[in-house]
Design a protein around this motif. Structure first.
Motif, PDB file in Angstrom:
ATOM      1  N   ASN B  67       0.804  -1.215   0.000  1.00  0.00           N
ATOM      2  CA  ASN B  67       0.000   0.000   0.000  1.00  0.00           C
ATOM      3  C   ASN B  67       0.841   1.270   0.000  1.00  0.00           C
ATOM      4  OD1 ASN B  67      -2.511  -1.324   0.032  1.00  0.00           O
ATOM      5  ND2 ASN B  67      -2.225  -1.767   2.210  1.00  0.00           N
ATOM      6  N   SER B  74      -8.142   6.680  -0.115  1.00  0.00           N
ATOM      7  CA  SER B  74      -8.173   5.241  -0.342  1.00  0.00           C
ATOM      8  C   SER B  74      -8.673   4.553   0.924  1.00  0.00           C
ATOM      9  CB  SER B  74      -6.784   4.703  -0.697  1.00  0.00           C
ATOM     10  OG  SER B  74      -5.887   5.740  -0.919  1.00  0.00           O
ATOM     11  N   SER B  75      -9.176   3.329   0.760  1.00  0.00           N
ATOM     12  CA  SER B  75      -9.760   2.653   1.912  1.00  0.00           C
ATOM     13  C   SER B  75      -8.668   2.337   2.930  1.00  0.00           C
ATOM     14  CB  SER B  75     -10.454   1.362   1.461  1.00  0.00           C
ATOM     15  OG  SER B  75      -9.493   0.439   1.017  1.00  0.00           O
ATOM     16  N   GLY B  76      -8.914   2.720   4.178  1.00  0.00           N
ATOM     17  CA  GLY B  76      -7.938   2.478   5.237  1.00  0.00           C
ATOM     18  C   GLY B  76      -6.886   3.561   5.334  1.00  0.00           C
TER      19      GLY B  76
END
Lengths: 357, 296
Positions: B67, B74-76
Motif C-alpha cells: 500500500n 483510499s480505503s484504510g
C-alpha cells in the motif's frame, strides 16, 4: 488635631530648626561630554550646570526661571541624584547627601520628591493610577493594603475621586488629571521638599490655575517646601516667595520675588521681565528685549556669559566673570553694573516711549 | 477634614473583582476574529498531539509495501500513505507532538534567556551593554541555518542537542529586540520617577520595565516559532534532529519529496501542517500585539 499630627512627622525630622536651610547647594556642576576626545582631539563639553549655589529655606517656594537650555531641569535631576554631579555639595537639613556622616541618597529621596513636566511619560502606562501612587511607599516597606489606602486618600486630596480613578490607566486621563496623579505620587512618600520641574507648563491655562491652587493648598496642609521650576514668569511670581534666575548654567540673580520683579538688578532678568506681555496696551514693547541666541554652551565666551547679548556690556565684563554678590537685603546678583541696572539705566525700548501712535 | 496621610479618613471600598491588565488583553484578544480562529486551530492541533494515541486511526510505524503511496481517500488511508506505506493521517497526528515540541521549546528557552540578557544589557547601558551586545552580535552574524547545523553537528546528533542548538540560534535575535525595547523604555520619565522614589534597579525592572518590554519581545518570539519548526525539520533532514522512522512533519516532508511527482497532494500535507501552524502562530502574535497595545 490631625494637622499637627501631619507636621509632627516633619518636626521629628527637623534638625536645625526654622533658620537652617532645608537644602543648601554649593558649587553644583555638571558638564555633558558630547564628543569624546581622542587622537589629540579636544572633548567637547556642554556646560549644563556650571557652579550653582543656592539655599532653599524651610516652608518657602523657590522659583527657578530661565530660558530653555539654561540648566533648570538638569539642576532638578542633579538634586534628585538622577544624574551624577561632577562637582558640588548638597546638604539636606544639615546632612550632606551621599557622604559619610550624612544621609543616604535613598533616604534623601524619601524626603525630596519630584514632579516631572511630561505628565504622560512620567506614569507607567501599564500601571493603574492606584498602583503608580502606591509604588513609592511599597518600595519603602509599607505593605500593599496600606499603601493602596494611602494612594486612595491622596487621590481624594488632589481632587480625583478614588472610586472613579483608582483603577484607571494613564491613557484614560486628561493632562490635568495625570498631573494631579503625579503630584499624588510624589506626595505618597510624605516628602518635605517637592521639586516641580515645569509641572504646570504643559497644561492649558485654566487647568494650570487649578493645579497651582491645589499646590498652594497642599503646601499649607503638609507644610511642604517647593522648588518650582518654570519658564513662565507670571506663574513663578504667583507661586514663589523667592526667585532664582538662571542663565547658561549659572545663577544670574536671586532674591525675593516682589523685590526682584520690581527692580531687577541683572540686565538679563530685566530683559526677561520686559518680555512678559503686558496687559496694558500702552506698555507693549515694540522690539525683542534681547537680540540673538544664547551663546553656545559648548563654547562659552570668556568673562560674563551674558556679554554677547547684554545691552550695557563694557570691556571689563568680557575679561572677568562676575561673582554672585549681595545687592540689598536677600538679593544677590552676578553683574558688574547691577546698581545702574537697578536704577533703570538699561535701554529697554517701549512702544509708548518711542513712537506715539 | 483629615490632613494626614495615615489619618482616620477611610478610603472608598475596593471593587470586588479587579480585572487586571492581562484580563483586559485576553478580553480584547477574544474579540479579534483572526486571532480567535488561529488560537482555536492551534488549540485543536495541540489537543490532537496530546491525545494522539487515541485519535490516530492506525499505528504510525506500521509499514506496508503493497500500500505504498496511496492517494487521499483510499480505503484504510484517509489521507493516503507514504513511501513506506504508513498511514499519513496517523503520522501527521503523532508528528504534531515532536514538531510542536521542536518548534516551541527552543523559542521558549531562548525567550527566557534572551530576554534576561537583553533587558539587563539595555537597563544597565553604557559599556556593559556594548560588551554584551557585541558578543551577541558575533552569534548573530552567522546565518541561522548555518549556526544551527554547525552547533548541532558539534554537539552531536540527537533530539536534545538539536533543541539546544536551536535555542542558541534564537537567543541573539531575541536579546537584540529585548535590548532595543529596554533602552527605549529606560529613558522614559516613569523610570526616572521610580528611581526618584528610591526603588532599587531590580525592583524597577520587575515592576516597571518587564511589563512594558515583555509584550513586544513575546510577539517577536512567537513569530520565531515558525522559523524554528522549519530549521528543526532541516536538522532532521540532515540526520541531526529527529530521525526516521520518528513521525515529524519536517522529516516527513523531506522523505516524501520524491513522491511529489507520483502523489503530490499527499506529499505536501506535512508542509501544509507546518504552514498552518506557522501562520496561526503569526496571526496570534499579531492579535496579541494589538491586544496588548493599551493605547488602542
Amino acid at each position: 488635631m490631625t494637622n499637627s499630627q501631619s507636621l509632627s512627622r516633619h518636626d521629628s525630622l527637623d534638625r536645625g530648626g526654622k533658620a537652617q536651610p532645608l537644602l543648601r547647594v554649593r558649587g553644583l556642576q555638571k558638564h555633558f561630554t558630547i564628543a569624546r576626545g581622542g587622537l589629540g582631539r579636544q572633548a567637547s563639553r556642554v556646560h549644563a550646570v556650571d557652579g550653582v549655589d543656592f539655599e532653599v529655606y524651610k516652608g518657602e517656594t523657590l522659583g527657578i526661571v530661565g530660558e530653555s537650555g539654561c540648566g533648570k531641569s538638569t539642576t532638578a535631576r542633579l538634586l534628585m541624584h538622577l544624574l551624577a554631579a561632577d562637582h558640588g555639595e548638597m546638604i539636606f537639613d544639615g546632612d550632606p547627601i551621599g557622604q559619610r556622616g550624612g544621609i543616604s541618597v535613598r533616604e534623601m529621596r524619601r524626603q525630596v520628591q519630584m514632579v516631572f513636566q511630561n505628565s504622560y511619560a512620567s506614569l507607567n502606562p501599564r500601571m493603574s493610577v492606584e498602583d503608580s501612587i502606591a509604588f513609592g511607599p511599597q518600595v519603602h516597606g509599607v505593605n500593599r493594603r496600606e499603601s493602596r489606602q494611602r494612594a486612595r486618600r491622596l487621590l481624594d486630596q488632589v481632587g480625583l475621586s478614588p472610586s472613579l480613578f483608582a483603577h484607571r490607566y494613564p491613557h484614560e486621563l486628561s493632562g490635568g488629571q495625570r498631573q494631579r496623579v503625579n503630584i499624588a505620587r510624589a506626595l505618597a512618600l510624605e516628602p518635605r521638599l517637592l521639586i516641580l520641574d515645569e509641572a504646570v507648563s504643559a497644561l492649558d491655562k485654566s487647568v494650570e490655575a487649578q493645579v497651582l491652587n491645589l499646590l498652594t493648598d497642599l503646601k499649607q496642609e503638609y507644610g511642604l517646601t517647593y522648588l518650582f521650576i518654570s519658564h513662565d514668569l507670571n506663574v513663578v511670581r504667583y507661586i514663589s516667595d523667592r526667585v532664582m534666575v538662571m542663565y547658561l548654567g549659572k545663577v544670574a540673580e536671586m532674591g525675593e520675588v516682589e523685590a526682584l520683579y520690581r527692580a531687577p538688578a541683572h540686565p538679563y532678568t530685566r530683559a526677561l521681565l520686559s518680555a512678559m506681555p503686558s496687559m496694558n496696551p500702552n506698555q507693549r514693547t515694540e522690539q525683542a528685549p534681547l537680540t540673538g541666541d544664547p551663546p553656545n554652551p559648548i563654547d562659552l565666551p570668556p568673562g560674563c556669559r551674558f556679554c554677547p547679548r547684554c545691552p550695557m556690556v563694557e570691556e571689563a565684563c568680557r575679561a572677568e566673570e562676575p561673582a554672585l554678590e549681595a545687592c540689598g537685603t536677600a538679593h544677590q546678583v552676578a553683574c558688574r553694573r547691577a546698581d545702574e541696572v537697578m536704577a533703570g539705566a538699561v535701554p529697554v525700548k517701549r512702544l509708548s516711549e518711542e513712537s506715539p501712535t | 477634614m483629615s490632613l494626614t496621610l495615615d489619618g482616620g479618613q477611610t478610603a472608598a471600598p475596593v471593587p470586588a473583582a479587579v480585572q487586571g491588565y492581562w484580563g483586559a488583553v485576553f478580553g480584547r484578544l477574544r474579540r479579534d476574529p483572526v486571532a480567535l480562529v488561529s488560537g482555536i486551530i492551534l488549540l485543536l492541533i495541540v489537543l490532537a498531539a496530546v491525545f494522539a494515541p487515541w485519535l490516530a486511526p492506525a499505528n504510525p510505524f506500521q509499514t506496508s509495501m503493497i500500500n505504498r503511496l496511496q492517494p487521499i481517500g483510499s480505503s484504510g488511508y484517509p489521507l493516503g500513505s507514504d513511501e513506506l506505506g504508513r498511514d499519513v493521517l496517523s503520522r501527521l497526528i503523532h508528528g504534531a507532538r515532536l514538531s510542536l515540541l521542536i518548534g516551541v521549546m527552543p523559542v521558549i528557552n531562548a525567550f527566557v534567556i534572551g530576554s534576561a540578557i537583553g533587558i539587563v544589557a539595555g537597563f544597565v547601558g553604557g559599556k556593559t551593554n556594548s560588551v554584551i551586545m557585541r558578543v551577541i552580535d558575533v552569534f548573530y552574524a552567522f546565518p541561522a541555518v548555518l549556526l544551527a547545523v554547525a552547533l548541532a553537528g558539534a554537539l552531536g546528533a540527537g533530539l536534545v542537542n538539536s533543541l539546544l542548538s536551536l535555542t542558541i540560534v534564537f537567543i541573539p535575535p531575541i536579546a537584540r529586540v529585548a535590548e532595543s525595547v529596554t533602552t527605549q523604555v529606560r529613558s522614559v520619565d516613569y523610570i526616572e520617577a521610580a528611581r526618584a522614589s528610591g526603588a532599587r534597579s531590580l525592583t524597577i525592572i520587575r515592576r516597571h520595565v518587564l511589563g512594558n518590554v515583555l509584550g513586544p519581545i513575546f510577539v517577536y518570539a512567537t513569530s520565531l516559532i515558525s522559523v524554528s519548526m522549519i530549521l528543526a525539520s532541516g536538522l532532521s533532514f540532515l540526520g541531526l534532529g529527529a530521525r526516521p522512522p520518528m513521525p515529524e512533519w519536517g522529516l516527513m516532508l523531506n522523505t516524501m519529496r520524491d513522491a511529489i511527482y507520483v502523489n503530490p497532494w499527499v506529499a505536501v500535507l506535512p508542509g501544509m501542517m507546518i504552514f498552518t501552524v506557522s501562520i496561526c502562530f503569526n496571526m496570534l502574535s499579531d492579535g496579541l500585539r494589538s491586544a496588548m497595545d493599551v493605547k488602542l
